[in-house]
Design a protein around this motif. Structure first.
Motif, PDB file in Angstrom:
ATOM      1  N   ARG A  54       0.671  -1.243   0.009  1.00  0.00           N
ATOM      2  CA  ARG A  54      -0.091  -0.067  -0.039  1.00  0.00           C
ATOM      3  C   ARG A  54       0.817   1.266   0.109  1.00  0.00           C
ATOM      4  O   ARG A  54       0.502   2.285  -0.705  1.00  0.00           O
ATOM      5  N   LYS A  55       1.897   1.176   0.733  1.00  0.00           N
ATOM      6  CA  LYS A  55       2.743   2.445   0.867  1.00  0.00           C
ATOM      7  C   LYS A  55       3.343   2.650  -0.404  1.00  0.00           C
ATOM      8  O   LYS A  55       3.403   3.869  -0.975  1.00  0.00           O
ATOM      9  N   ASP A  56       3.982   1.777  -1.144  1.00  0.00           N
ATOM     10  CA  ASP A  56       4.651   1.834  -2.309  1.00  0.00           C
ATOM     11  C   ASP A  56       3.696   2.199  -3.697  1.00  0.00           C
ATOM     12  O   ASP A  56       3.957   3.168  -4.246  1.00  0.00           O
ATOM     13  N   SER A  57       2.492   1.904  -3.506  1.00  0.00           N
ATOM     14  CA  SER A  57       1.515   2.018  -4.457  1.00  0.00           C
ATOM     15  C   SER A  57       1.145   3.367  -4.500  1.00  0.00           C
ATOM     16  O   SER A  57       1.017   4.310  -5.311  1.00  0.00           O
ATOM     17  N   ALA A  58       0.817   3.952  -3.078  1.00  0.00           N
ATOM     18  CA  ALA A  58       0.296   5.298  -2.925  1.00  0.00           C
ATOM     19  C   ALA A  58       1.481   6.459  -3.264  1.00  0.00           C
ATOM     20  O   ALA A  58       1.269   7.280  -3.855  1.00  0.00           O
ATOM     21  N   LYS A  59       2.901   5.857  -2.852  1.00  0.00           N
ATOM     22  CA  LYS A  59       3.793   6.772  -3.136  1.00  0.00           C
ATOM     23  C   LYS A  59       4.219   6.954  -4.708  1.00  0.00           C
ATOM     24  O   LYS A  59       4.219   8.295  -5.189  1.00  0.00           O
ATOM     25  N   ILE A  60       4.150   5.924  -5.516  1.00  0.00           N
ATOM     26  CA  ILE A  60       4.211   5.964  -6.816  1.00  0.00           C
ATOM     27  C   ILE A  60       3.268   6.779  -7.365  1.00  0.00           C
ATOM     28  O   ILE A  60       3.609   7.756  -8.396  1.00  0.00           O
ATOM     29  N   LEU A  61       2.132   6.652  -7.084  1.00  0.00           N
ATOM     30  CA  LEU A  61       0.768   7.311  -7.554  1.00  0.00           C
ATOM     31  C   LEU A  61       0.847   8.846  -7.361  1.00  0.00           C
ATOM     32  O   LEU A  61       0.472   9.687  -8.274  1.00  0.00           O
ATOM     33  N   THR A  62       1.336   9.031  -6.083  1.00  0.00           N
ATOM     34  CA  THR A  62       1.368  10.565  -5.592  1.00  0.00           C
ATOM     35  C   THR A  62       2.450  11.309  -6.652  1.00  0.00           C
ATOM     36  O   THR A  62       2.285  12.253  -6.870  1.00  0.00           O
ATOM     37  N   ARG A  63       3.650  10.714  -6.715  1.00  0.00           N
ATOM     38  CA  ARG A  63       4.712  11.352  -7.331  1.00  0.00           C
ATOM     39  C   ARG A  63       3.944  11.510  -9.123  1.00  0.00           C
ATOM     40  O   ARG A  63       4.463  12.545  -9.511  1.00  0.00           O
ATOM     41  N   ALA A  64       3.577  10.537  -9.382  1.00  0.00           N
ATOM     42  CA  ALA A  64       2.889  10.604 -10.942  1.00  0.00           C
ATOM     43  C   ALA A  64       2.004  11.932 -10.984  1.00  0.00           C
ATOM     44  O   ALA A  64       2.157  12.801 -12.077  1.00  0.00           O
ATOM     45  N   LEU A  65       1.067  12.110 -10.149  1.00  0.00           N
ATOM     46  CA  LEU A  65       0.146  13.016  -9.914  1.00  0.00           C
ATOM     47  C   LEU A  65       0.870  14.375  -9.766  1.00  0.00           C
ATOM     48  O   LEU A  65       0.440  15.264 -10.229  1.00  0.00           O
ATOM     49  N   ALA A  66       1.903  14.406  -8.941  1.00  0.00           N
ATOM     50  CA  ALA A  66       2.559  15.615  -8.742  1.00  0.00           C
ATOM     51  C   ALA A  66       3.235  15.977  -9.830  1.00  0.00           C
ATOM     52  O   ALA A  66       3.593  17.356  -9.931  1.00  0.00           O
ATOM     53  N   ILE A  67       3.492  15.423 -10.803  1.00  0.00           N
ATOM     54  CA  ILE A  67       4.117  15.673 -12.362  1.00  0.00           C
ATOM     55  C   ILE A  67       2.998  16.032 -13.247  1.00  0.00           C
ATOM     56  O   ILE A  67       3.159  17.110 -14.012  1.00  0.00           O
ATOM     57  N   VAL A  68       1.888  15.214 -13.385  1.00  0.00           N
ATOM     58  CA  VAL A  68       0.902  15.266 -14.413  1.00  0.00           C
ATOM     59  C   VAL A  68      -0.030  16.615 -14.251  1.00  0.00           C
ATOM     60  O   VAL A  68      -0.271  17.176 -15.160  1.00  0.00           O
ATOM     61  N   ILE A  69      -0.326  16.656 -12.784  1.00  0.00           N
ATOM     62  CA  ILE A  69      -1.251  17.920 -12.495  1.00  0.00           C
ATOM     63  C   ILE A  69      -0.634  19.603 -13.024  1.00  0.00           C
ATOM     64  O   ILE A  69      -1.294  20.070 -13.505  1.00  0.00           O
ATOM     65  N   PRO A  70       0.708  19.500 -12.552  1.00  0.00           N
ATOM     66  CA  PRO A  70       1.197  20.802 -13.002  1.00  0.00           C
ATOM     67  C   PRO A  70       1.201  21.090 -14.739  1.00  0.00           C
ATOM     68  O   PRO A  70       1.214  22.072 -15.298  1.00  0.00           O
ATOM     69  N   VAL A  71       1.661  19.820 -15.151  1.00  0.00           N
ATOM     70  CA  VAL A  71       1.620  19.759 -16.832  1.00  0.00           C
ATOM     71  C   VAL A  71       0.204  19.966 -17.285  1.00  0.00           C
ATOM     72  O   VAL A  71       0.058  20.803 -18.446  1.00  0.00           O
ATOM     73  N   ALA A  72      -0.617  19.609 -16.654  1.00  0.00           N
ATOM     74  CA  ALA A  72      -2.189  19.732 -17.137  1.00  0.00           C
ATOM     75  C   ALA A  72      -2.653  21.062 -17.086  1.00  0.00           C
ATOM     76  O   ALA A  72      -3.158  21.682 -17.931  1.00  0.00           O
ATOM     77  N   ILE A  73      -2.089  21.831 -16.079  1.00  0.00           N
ATOM     78  CA  ILE A  73      -2.558  23.215 -15.730  1.00  0.00           C
ATOM     79  C   ILE A  73      -1.606  24.064 -16.701  1.00  0.00           C
ATOM     80  O   ILE A  73      -2.129  24.996 -17.225  1.00  0.00           O
ATOM     81  N   LEU A  74      -0.139  23.658 -16.995  1.00  0.00           N
ATOM     82  CA  LEU A  74       0.426  24.425 -18.031  1.00  0.00           C
ATOM     83  C   LEU A  74      -0.307  24.182 -19.271  1.00  0.00           C
ATOM     84  O   LEU A  74      -0.267  25.128 -20.223  1.00  0.00           O
ATOM     85  N   THR A  75      -0.581  23.114 -19.671  1.00  0.00           N
ATOM     86  CA  THR A  75      -1.408  22.796 -20.878  1.00  0.00           C
ATOM     87  C   THR A  75      -2.702  23.814 -21.197  1.00  0.00           C
ATOM     88  O   THR A  75      -2.773  24.221 -22.220  1.00  0.00           O
ATOM     89  N   ILE A  76      -3.328  23.823 -19.896  1.00  0.00           N
ATOM     90  CA  ILE A  76      -4.588  24.594 -20.169  1.00  0.00           C
ATOM     91  C   ILE A  76      -4.239  26.166 -20.323  1.00  0.00           C
ATOM     92  O   ILE A  76      -4.877  26.754 -20.975  1.00  0.00           O
ATOM     93  N   ILE A  77      -3.004  26.512 -19.725  1.00  0.00           N
ATOM     94  CA  ILE A  77      -2.665  28.060 -20.157  1.00  0.00           C
ATOM     95  C   ILE A  77      -1.903  28.287 -21.404  1.00  0.00           C
ATOM     96  O   ILE A  77      -2.364  29.112 -21.703  1.00  0.00           O
ATOM     97  N   ILE A  78      -1.351  27.364 -21.767  1.00  0.00           N
ATOM     98  CA  ILE A  78      -0.648  27.353 -23.182  1.00  0.00           C
ATOM     99  C   ILE A  78      -1.904  27.364 -24.100  1.00  0.00           C
ATOM    100  O   ILE A  78      -1.892  28.035 -25.332  1.00  0.00           O
ATOM    101  N   THR A  79      -2.872  26.240 -24.112  1.00  0.00           N
ATOM    102  CA  THR A  79      -3.758  25.961 -25.317  1.00  0.00           C
ATOM    103  C   THR A  79      -5.146  26.602 -25.091  1.00  0.00           C
ATOM    104  O   THR A  79      -5.945  25.862 -25.413  1.00  0.00           O
ATOM    105  N   HIS A  80      -5.204  27.566 -23.963  1.00  0.00           N
ATOM    106  CA  HIS A  80      -6.572  28.168 -23.647  1.00  0.00           C
ATOM    107  C   HIS A  80      -7.388  28.539 -24.903  1.00  0.00           C
ATOM    108  O   HIS A  80      -8.594  28.574 -25.094  1.00  0.00           O
TER     109      HIS A  80
END
Length: 691
Positions: free
Chosen positions: A93-119
């Motif tokens: 459980r710990k490793d699963s949550a850690k990996i998914l949290t790190r992935a979301l920490a990268i994808v969410i800022p990229v998604a926000i940047l995408t919305i800003i650039i391609t609005h």
């Protein structure tokens, strides 16, 4: 109350206080000398701090498992990690949550940047946001592959320690037990599982169960060799322990695998980013081009620019998927997909859908049916044939609908651009001033008033438009030449607006694209099968290593060797399995049939040696050339891996750089050159007509 009584109370209180102090002092001394102090130390060593990331990850795991969208990813992670973290729910459980949290920490800022650039472009924004969902899969797979590689590196130290422990205890199970108790490494959990398998009441059955969950083939080999040594005993070969020699062979295989993975990671580490980069650079490149060369605005904001954008997006997604498949192909990682009850299986249970899908599936026993089944096997796909056709039909439907939506969107885009384009002549370089833009937009608005009167009228003529222009207040000050030019300009706009509707050939193109979408899953399987063929030599060399480990063990026969080869086979799994099924009916004949099915000569020679071992000579004599030429095969294996990595690297670079090249050529150079030359030609024509 008398003074004497007060003094008695005060004296008694002081006496009680003194007794309490003395008692506290005595008790504290005794506690220091007793086990109480040790217990406190143990509590301090195990007591968790007020804030702990491990507790946070445990809570996040529960949260993720309740969110429908994230539940898919957390379960995928769990299926992979619970194999490495055997019987350890907390770490899984710990490793699963850690990996998914790190992935979301990268994808969410990229998604926000995408919305800003391609609005300014909802189509591109929507496509990119969907595409970034695939990035989560990539980040998750990359994290698990890294953990899998770390496990391989731990195995090197583990096997080295096993050698020393085996010298000390001279018992396989005791050596594994002692080394597995030393620390909390991932490999120690695997060692404990192998130990429990060896001492079980039915070790053969437990061993088969472990083969199904082992994280990599090297642990399978180690568990199998340990079992055979425990059952049949060890022996000396040229003064050395056969068990330790086999561990040394497995270690060399692991070293080659680790080097191969490191080189592949180095070759492909930037290709995924390079293949993604064009879709993030489209809008900045467009803004730069329009700001410096304003004559390109009509191209970028019109249909041609949008069509090129969509083509680059599609090419980028295809390139990204192919690069990922190319890098991951041949990995020892376990398949994390739900192969028991995926969405295809749930869909296929519907009677109506089942009848529709069965209409597309070839009839059982036909040549086409066997061809599809063989393709699934060659690609090592988890899909069943009905699931494959569900994928093909669904992708065809989605592609057709998406194509129609895109065509409708392009028509609407062209109409909107006519209504919003500043009506003026463009400068070759630079931008319009705010004053010029305001004047141009005012002219556009008055043009739109005339356009609205004739919108939808397919039979409108230039004369009709000119009459309306003459009656419009805005054009009263225009002379006859100006009115004629305005009428011609507005007439051209009306023609564009009235011609922008869904046409029959666009519907036909949507069906063509649907056919392409229908064929795409099959093409992907062909690509995977082709990539697997590249690794054919690597698998046969692994077979040679397995035979080297088994050939000198007592009571080993050809059938047992075939069972081991089938267990670790990937590309040649089907012919080996078929040979095993027919082995009881006739060993030599079954091997001969297998030899006819395969065309790869190194494996054919191995089969011929097995035939010799069945009828004529002992196994160790049949494969004596493997022993004598072991160093040669080792060097050949290294060379084979280098060629494999080089070939994959060349294919990966060609695929990965394709979107970037298309972006610069199709989205920057071609518009600048073509539109620039067209504008210059128009300017020269105007100058010539004026002179």
């Amino acid at each position: 109350m008398s003074n004497q009584i007060v003094f008695y109370i005060m004296g008694g209180s002081v006496a009680v206080l003194v007794v309490i102090i003395l008692a506290y002092y005595v008790l504290s001394k005794k506690m220091q000398k007793s086990e109480y102090k040790q217990i406190k130390k143990l509590q301090q060593g195990t007591k968790e701090k007020s804030f702990s990331m491990e507790i946070v990850y445990q809570k996040l795991y529960v949260k993720y498992a309740r969110i429908p969208f994230l539940k898919r990813y957390i379960l995928k992670l769990r299926r992979r990690l619970e194999i490495i973290n055997i019987d350890d729910e907390y770490n899984t459980r710990k490793d699963s949550a850690k990996i998914l949290t790190r992935a979301l920490a990268i994808v969410i800022p990229v998604a926000i940047l995408t919305i800003i650039i391609t609005h300014s472009s909802y189509l591109i924004m929507f496509t990119l946001l969907i595409f970034e969902l695939f990035m989560i899969d990539t980040l998750i797979d990359g994290s698990i592959d890294k953990k899998d590689t770390n496990l391989l590196k731990e195995q090197l130290d583990f096997f080295s320690e096993i050698r020393h422990a085996y010298h000390e205890f001279n018992m396989v199970e005791e050596a594994i037990y002692q080394i597995s108790q030393d620390d909390e490494r991932d490999i120690s959990r695997q060692g404990e599982k192998i130990y429990e398998t060896l001492i079980a009441d039915d070790p053969e059955m437990e061993l088969e169960k472990y083969y199904d969950i082992a994280p990599n083939v090297f642990l399978k080999e180690f568990a199998g060799i340990s079992y055979l040594t425990k059952e049949f005993g060890d022996r000396k070969v040229n003064g050395a322990s056969l068990y330790l020699r086999n561990i040394n062979n497995i270690t060399k295989e692991m070293q080659l695998e680790i080097l191969k993975r490191d080189k592949l990671n180095y070759v492909f580490q930037s290709l995924s980013l390079i293949s993604i980069a064009p879709i993030l650079l489209l809008e900045p490149l467009k803004s730069w081009s329009i700001s410096n060369f304003s004559f390109t605005e009509s191209w970028y904001n019109g249909k041609p620019g949008m069509v090129v954008q969509i083509l680059i997006l599609v090419l980028t997604i295809i390139s990204y998927v192919l690069v990922r498949r190319l890098k991951d192909n041949g990995s020892t990682g376990m398949n994390t997909k739900n192969t028991e009850n995926p969405w295809q299986a749930k869909l296929y249970k519907n009677k109506v859908i089942k009848k529709i899908v069965d209409m597309f599936i070839p009839k059982d026993g036909t040549k086409e049916y066997r061809k599809v089944q063989q393709l699934l096997k060659d690609a090592a796909s988890h899909l069943r044939i009905e699931w494959l056709y569900i994928n093909r039909i669904c992708l065809a439907i989605v592609t057709c609908i998406a194509s129609l939506i895109v065509f409708i969107y392009l028509h609407q885009l062209a109409i909107d651009y006519v209504y919003t384009e500043p009506t003026t002549t463009y400068d070759i370089l630079g931008e319009m001033t705010e004053e010029d833009r305001a004047t141009a937009m005012e002219l556009t608005e008055h043009d739109n008033e005339v356009i609205d009167q004739f919108r939808g009228d397919m039979d409108v003529t230039l004369q009709q438009v000119q009459i309306v222009v003459e009656r419009t207040d805005f054009y009263e000050e225009y002379d006859d030449s100006g009115i004629t030019q305005a009428a011609e300009r507005i007439f051209d706009k009306i023609q564009i607006v009235n011609s922008e509707y869904l046409k029959w050939f666009e519907v036909l193109l949507s069906f063509v694209f649907a056919i392409v979408g229908y064929m795409a899953p099959t093409w992907m399987l062909l690509f995977q099968a082709k990539m697997r063929q590249i690794e054919m030599e690597d698998e046969v060399m692994q077979f040679q290593t397995i035979i080297l480990m088994l050939m000198r063990i007592e009571r080993v026969n050809v059938e047992m060797i075939l069972e081991w080869l089938e267990r670790y086979a990937n590309i040649f799994k089907e012919p080996i399995g078929k040979c095993l099924n027919n082995y009881e009916a006739g060993a030599w004949e079954a091997l001969e049939e297998m030899k006819e099915e395969i065309s790869y000569m190194p494996l054919v020679r191995i089969v011929e040696s097995m035939q010799a071992a069945v009828e004529k000579i002992p196994i160790k004599d049949a494969f004596d050339e493997l022993e004598s030429e072991r160093d040669y095969y080792q060097e050949k294996r290294k060379e084979s891996n280098d060629r494999l990595i080089k070939r994959k690297g060349m294919i990966g670079k060609a695929i990965g750089f394709a979107p970037m090249v298309c972006m610069f050529v199709g989205y920057l150079i071609v518009p600048l050159v073509f539109i620039g030359l067209t504008s210059m030609s128009s300017s020269f024509s105007t100058m010539m007509s004026q002179t």
